[in-house]
Scaffold this motif. Structure first.
Motif, short mmCIF file in Angstrom:
data_model
loop_
_atom_site.label_atom_id
_atom_site.label_comp_id
_atom_site.label_asym_id
_atom_site.label_seq_id
_atom_site.Cartn_x
_atom_site.Cartn_y
_atom_site.Cartn_z
N MET A 16 35.10 4.50 15.25
CA MET A 16 35.54 4.37 16.83
C MET A 16 36.50 5.49 17.05
N ALA A 17 37.56 5.66 16.30
CA ALA A 17 38.56 6.65 16.51
C ALA A 17 38.01 8.25 16.16
N ASP A 18 37.24 8.18 15.08
CA ASP A 18 36.37 9.41 14.88
C ASP A 18 35.51 9.95 15.88
N ALA A 19 34.86 8.89 16.59
CA ALA A 19 33.98 9.43 17.67
C ALA A 19 34.83 9.64 19.06
N PRO A 23 40.06 2.26 19.44
CA PRO A 23 39.70 1.15 18.86
C PRO A 23 40.12 -0.13 19.50
N ARG A 24 39.98 -0.50 20.57
CA ARG A 24 40.36 -1.68 21.48
C ARG A 24 39.11 -2.36 22.01
N PRO A 25 39.42 -3.84 21.80
CA PRO A 25 38.23 -4.57 22.32
C PRO A 25 37.67 -4.23 23.60
N ALA A 26 38.64 -3.78 24.65
CA ALA A 26 38.06 -3.63 25.95
C ALA A 26 37.17 -2.18 25.82
N VAL A 27 37.52 -1.29 25.22
CA VAL A 27 36.72 -0.24 25.06
C VAL A 27 35.34 -0.43 24.25
N LEU A 28 35.49 -1.09 23.19
CA LEU A 28 34.30 -1.38 22.32
C LEU A 28 33.13 -2.34 23.13
N GLU A 29 33.83 -3.34 23.94
CA GLU A 29 32.87 -4.03 24.78
C GLU A 29 32.18 -3.50 25.77
N ARG A 30 32.81 -2.51 26.50
CA ARG A 30 32.21 -1.72 27.54
C ARG A 30 31.11 -0.59 26.74
N GLU A 31 31.63 0.00 25.99
CA GLU A 31 30.75 1.16 25.31
C GLU A 31 29.47 0.35 24.66
N ARG A 35 25.06 0.04 25.83
CA ARG A 35 23.74 0.64 24.80
C ARG A 35 23.14 -0.56 24.26
N TYR A 36 23.57 -1.66 24.28
CA TYR A 36 22.74 -2.54 23.68
C TYR A 36 21.97 -3.45 24.67
N TRP A 37 20.74 -3.78 24.34
CA TRP A 37 19.57 -4.19 25.29
C TRP A 37 19.35 -5.62 25.31
N GLY A 38 20.19 -6.45 24.20
CA GLY A 38 20.20 -7.79 24.19
C GLY A 38 21.15 -8.61 25.00
N LYS A 39 21.58 -9.56 24.76
CA LYS A 39 22.51 -10.45 25.51
C LYS A 39 23.99 -9.69 25.17
N PRO A 40 24.80 -9.27 26.29
CA PRO A 40 26.10 -8.56 26.04
C PRO A 40 27.07 -9.35 25.44
N MET A 41 27.78 -8.65 24.78
CA MET A 41 28.96 -9.07 23.81
C MET A 41 30.07 -9.21 24.81
N THR A 42 30.67 -10.30 24.43
CA THR A 42 32.12 -10.83 25.25
C THR A 42 33.49 -10.03 24.83
N LEU A 64 25.72 -0.04 17.25
CA LEU A 64 27.13 0.52 16.89
C LEU A 64 26.83 1.87 16.13
N ALA A 65 26.24 1.77 15.11
CA ALA A 65 26.01 3.11 14.16
C ALA A 65 25.11 4.21 14.96
N GLU A 66 24.37 3.95 16.01
CA GLU A 66 23.71 4.93 16.79
C GLU A 66 24.90 5.43 17.66
N TRP A 67 25.46 4.81 18.39
CA TRP A 67 26.44 5.00 19.48
C TRP A 67 27.69 5.96 18.78
N LEU A 68 28.12 5.41 17.42
CA LEU A 68 29.35 5.95 16.90
C LEU A 68 28.75 7.17 15.84
N GLN A 69 27.45 7.33 15.90
CA GLN A 69 26.85 8.30 15.12
C GLN A 69 27.24 8.42 13.56
N VAL A 70 27.00 7.19 13.01
CA VAL A 70 27.45 7.03 11.54
C VAL A 70 26.03 6.21 10.98
N PRO A 71 25.99 6.40 9.69
CA PRO A 71 24.67 5.63 9.25
C PRO A 71 25.01 4.06 9.11
N VAL A 72 23.91 3.49 9.39
CA VAL A 72 24.15 2.10 9.48
C VAL A 72 24.77 1.52 8.07
#
Length: 149
Positions: A16-19, A23-31, A35-42, A64-72
């Motif tokens: 997250m920092a490299d991208a 690296p905070r929960p609110a940022v991770l939840e929103r981002e 991008r995720y097509w399934g049930k949203p994360m809390t 997560l890997a696609e968003w942060l542009q790192v290999p899975v």
């Protein structure tokens, strides 16, 4: 097992920092949820990822890997030897769409997550009504009835 979760948490924070994200929960939840097509994360769920308490499933890891542009494999297992399995290339589901449909999807993807859910519910309701109409027509035509006047 707890060590694996903590290592994943460290890799997620670093990615997250490299991208360029804090690296905070609110940022991770929103981002993640945009991008995720399934049930949203809390907020609590993604916080547990960042705290090393849980790990996401493989579909969420891929998002997560696609968003942060790192290999899975790097995000989930670290810098060690890459796995011998290969990831399938993404399916080009949009290749047969016209420009109007693509534009519609782009607009949809720019909507906030709650509005996307509303749009999805409306489309699903229309699709169910259409399927029900088709079912009525197919049973009516098999009895010799027709809708023509």
């Amino acid at each position: 097992m707890q060590d694996i979760k903590r290592q994943f948490s460290d890799r997620l924070r670093k990615a997250m920092a490299d991208a360029g994200y804090v690296p905070r929960p609110a940022v991770l939840e929103r981002e993640f949820n945009t991008r995720y097509w399934g049930k949203p994360m809390t907020l609590h769920g993604v916080r547990r990822w960042l705290m090393g308490e849980t790990m996401p499933d493989h579909r969420k890891l891929a998002t997560l890997a696609e968003w942060l542009q790192v290999p899975v494999h790097q995000l989930s297992y670290g810098e060690g030897q890459p796995l011998r399995t290969r990831e399938r290339p993404p399916v080009q589901w949009h290749s047969g769409l016209g420009y109007q449909d693509r534009e519609l999807f782009e607009i949809y993807l720019r909507l906030p997550v709650p509005k996307r859910h509303l749009a999805r519910d409306v489309i699903l309701a229309i699709a169910r009504a259409h399927a029900a109409d088709d079912a009525v027509r197919s049973t009516g035509s098999s009895d010799g009835d027709s809708d023509s006047t």
